[in-house]
Design an enzyme around this catalytic site. Structure first.
Site, short mmCIF file in Angstrom:
data_model
loop_
_atom_site.label_atom_id
_atom_site.label_comp_id
_atom_site.label_asym_id
_atom_site.label_seq_id
_atom_site.Cartn_x
_atom_site.Cartn_y
_atom_site.Cartn_z
N HIS A 135 -1.41 -9.54 -19.66
CA HIS A 135 -2.11 -10.51 -20.51
C HIS A 135 -2.77 -11.65 -19.74
CE1 HIS A 135 0.06 -8.40 -23.70
NE2 HIS A 135 -0.66 -9.05 -24.60
N GLU A 311 2.12 -2.34 -33.85
CA GLU A 311 1.24 -3.22 -34.64
C GLU A 311 -0.14 -2.58 -34.80
OE1 GLU A 311 3.17 -7.40 -32.97
OE2 GLU A 311 1.38 -6.60 -32.01
N CYS A 407 1.78 -15.81 -31.87
CA CYS A 407 0.32 -15.84 -31.79
C CYS A 407 -0.33 -16.25 -33.10
CB CYS A 407 -0.20 -14.48 -31.34
SG CYS A 407 0.44 -13.09 -32.30
#
Length: 636
Positions: A135, A311, A407
């Site tokens: 990330h 997800e 997030c």
């Protein structure tokens, strides 16, 4: 290809009671609350450690890294929300607080421009060795977005210069080596940086990251085989490349696959690149991907991502109401994609989906108090089942004060504060009204005011001045314009891509629109097999739901009659005063006495059904909720 641009936020003044409640909540409650969370000063909230991580890198405290590998991005999204807030409402104290945070980021920046507290504290010699999971580029993207927003709001260059140094560091690295991010975000951020700096190398780097994706050989496999590689989430090592939208070159993709947030962030960047580079191939891919989402993989509420495993999207028509993931960030990303597709095409259908996602899933992500949030947005919830079913463990009721992976809360804040970018669009030929909100707009010599109580009310008055141009008034898919009157003038109107287009030499002329706000029952395609025999209700852009607080428990026994006529009333206690509640005469299946199974069919008893807007659910304590209810067809 059109080139419709969002209006600068400072040119829009909201006076909309519905939206001002939300905007004021974010400005006065959410932004200060989230700063306290980032500093770990909220009791019973999940630990953040975000600010402490930066302080450790800056040499201002001792300690070890804590949090997700992308924890830095929480601060960046908070700063972007602050920037949008400052652009519309100057606040010297908030600006000073933001300047303090920016100074801390600068102090944590390394000599070569690199900024990432996870790698600087925890993996000093492992930079750029795990692009799939690390990330680094994702966090860089959120920093760049925040820096551009802060520069636009304040004119201060220090944060922008920090971001430019980091972007130049990334450019040097990836001009000399292969690779692309596991989690897309930097691509759309680099386009923003190009637009504010004029440096085309940022635009070309964004394009390069897209072009590299999906090429053979498998870059992530090669990365995992390196001696420097260290896994962060082992399960990601087993996922197919399609999970990362890298199973094929993006310009050849037509089916939305994999992690939903990564997908729509990438599609947003592709739409930006299509516009900036006049890339028709990129545009065609975006159109196909959008159609796949909205025609086969999107929930009625604008939620996307059907499964908690990764997800992710699953397959066409797989839309379970209870097992859904429906991450708030994913619907925000869908809004971002829609806005860009609308800007490219001038087609209202993209704004229709943008509206649906905002008024339903995105607003559902935040409580009326502003201090609790949803990450997951189910269309059916039973706290009793959730407490005992491992398959539903991802659903958290009530909303949470914060998350280990947090997030969504800061993403909601920046979206609400930047909403003006979605409401209006401007082009050489005219002004586009995409979302109906009471507001005043100045676009050069053009001046437009909108007065409405939409999404509850069915009327909007638009007053335009400032010379000759075209007004493009969206006729919403779920609340179509049923009448339009122009005060004292005979002006021609036409329909253009879902907009009512009116050419005029505007001098304070008033236009009155009436929307169809009749409550409607909505049915899914029979291919969505778990929703056959069920119906939902919409009134205008708002999806409605049944809650236990109004209808009692066991909502699975509630039945809507075919063609139900709904009456409208004020809200029950605990909901905002402007709320429109819907009521109808319905039924309930009777329960069998003791047996689990029986040969006797259930009987129907008369029972009233009361519905509230879906985005307001779970604000009155824990209880069941359902969007889709059983219904009786006319031939039953």
């Amino acid at each position: 290809m059109k080139n419709i641009k969002p209006l600068p936020l400072k040119q829009i003044t909201f006076c909309d009671p519905f939206l001002l409640r939300v905007i004021d909540l974010v400005q006065k409650k959410v932004i200060p609350y989230q700063w306290e969370v980032l500093n770990d000063r909220i009791a019973d909230a999940a630990k953040s450690h975000c600010i402490k991580n930066f302080e450790i890198v800056a040499g201002r405290r001792d300690g070890t890294y804590y949090g997700m590998a992308f924890q830095d991005s929480d601060l960046y999204k908070w700063l972007e929300a602050v920037a949008f807030s400052l652009e519309t409402q100057p606040d010297p104290e908030l600006e000073a607080l933001a300047d303090t945070a920016i100074e801390l980021i600068g102090a944590a920046q390394q000599d070569d421009g690199y900024v990432n507290t996870y790698y600087t504290i925890k993996e000093q010699n492992k930079r750029w060795t795990n692009l799939q999971q690390g990330h680094e580029l994702y966090c860089a993207g959120h920093m760049i977005e925040a820096a551009v927003a802060y520069y636009n709001a304040t004119g201060k260059r220090n944060f922008l210069e920090i971001a430019v140094r980091f972007a130049d560091c990334i450019s040097r690295v990836f001009n000399e080596r292969e690779g692309y991010p596991g989690h897309q975000e930097i691509e759309l951020a680099l386009v923003k940086l190009y637009r504010v700096t004029g440096e085309k190398r940022y635009l070309l780097l964004a394009e390069e990251f897209i072009r590299r994706r999906g090429q053979a050989p498998d870059f992530f496999k090669k990365e995992r085989e390196s001696a420097d590689y260290r896994t962060i989430w082992p399960e990601l090592d087993t996922f197919k490349m399609s999970y990362f939208q890298a199973g094929a070159p993006p310009v050849g993709q037509r089916e939305a696959t994999g992690h939903a947030v990564r997908a729509v962030y990438m599609y947003s960047a592709m739409a930006d690149l299509a516009m900036e580079l006049d890339d028709r191939q990129m545009l065609e891919a975006c159109m196909g991907l959008f159609d796949d989402i909205v025609k086969r993989q999107m929930y009625l509420t604008g939620a996307i991502g059907a499964t908690s495993v990764g997800e992710a999207f699953t397959t066409a028509y797989d839309l379970p109401a209870d097992l859904i993931y429906g991450e708030t960030c994913a619907s925000i990303g869908l809004m971002m994609f829609c806005r860009r597709m609308n800007a490219l095409s001038g087609e209202a259908r993209y704004a229709d989906i943008m509206e649906k996602a905002f008024y339903n899933t995105v607003l559902a992500g935040i409580s009326l108090s502003g201090t609790e949030f949803f990450y997951v947005n189910p269309l059916e919830a039973d706290p009793g089942r959730i407490a005992h079913s491992p398959g539903l463990a991802h659903v958290k009721i009530p909303r949470q004060k914060w998350f280990d992976c947090s997030c969504c809360p800061t993403n909601i804040a920046r979206t609400v504060m930047g909403l003006g970018e979605y409401v209006y669009g401007t082009s050489e030929d005219g002004l586009y009204i995409n979302l109906y909100c009471a507001s005043d707009v100045t676009d050069g010599e053009r001046n437009v005011t909108v007065r409405t109580d939409y999404p509850y009310g069915g009327k909007a008055t638009v007053t335009a001045a400032g010379g000759y141009y075209t007004l493009f008034l969206r006729s919403p898919e779920n609340a179509p314009v049923i009448s339009l009157s122009i005060d004292g003038c005979e002006l021609p109107t036409r329909t253009e891509n879902g907009y009512i287009a009116i050419d005029g030499d505007w001098s304070g002329i008033e236009i009155v629109l009436q929307f169809d706000m009749t409550p409607k029952q909505i049915y899914t395609s029979p291919k969505v097999q778990n929703q056959n025999g069920k119906a939902a209700v919409m009134r205008g852009p708002l999806v409605y739901c049944a809650e236990q607080a109004d209808n009692g428990e066991n909502l699975g026994a509630v039945v809507l009659p075919a063609g139900a006529a709904f009456s409208e009333s004020g809200p029950p206690a605990g909901l905002p005063l402007e709320t429109v509640m819907l009521k109808t005469a319905g039924y309930r299946y009777t329960e069998h006495e003791e047996s689990l199974y029986t040969t006797a069919p259930p009987a129907l008893l008369d029972a009233g059904v009361e519905l509230i807007p879906y985005f307001l659910w779970a604000n009155r304590g824990e209880g069941e909720m359902r969007v889709f209810l059983n219904y009786l067809a006319k031939n039953q």
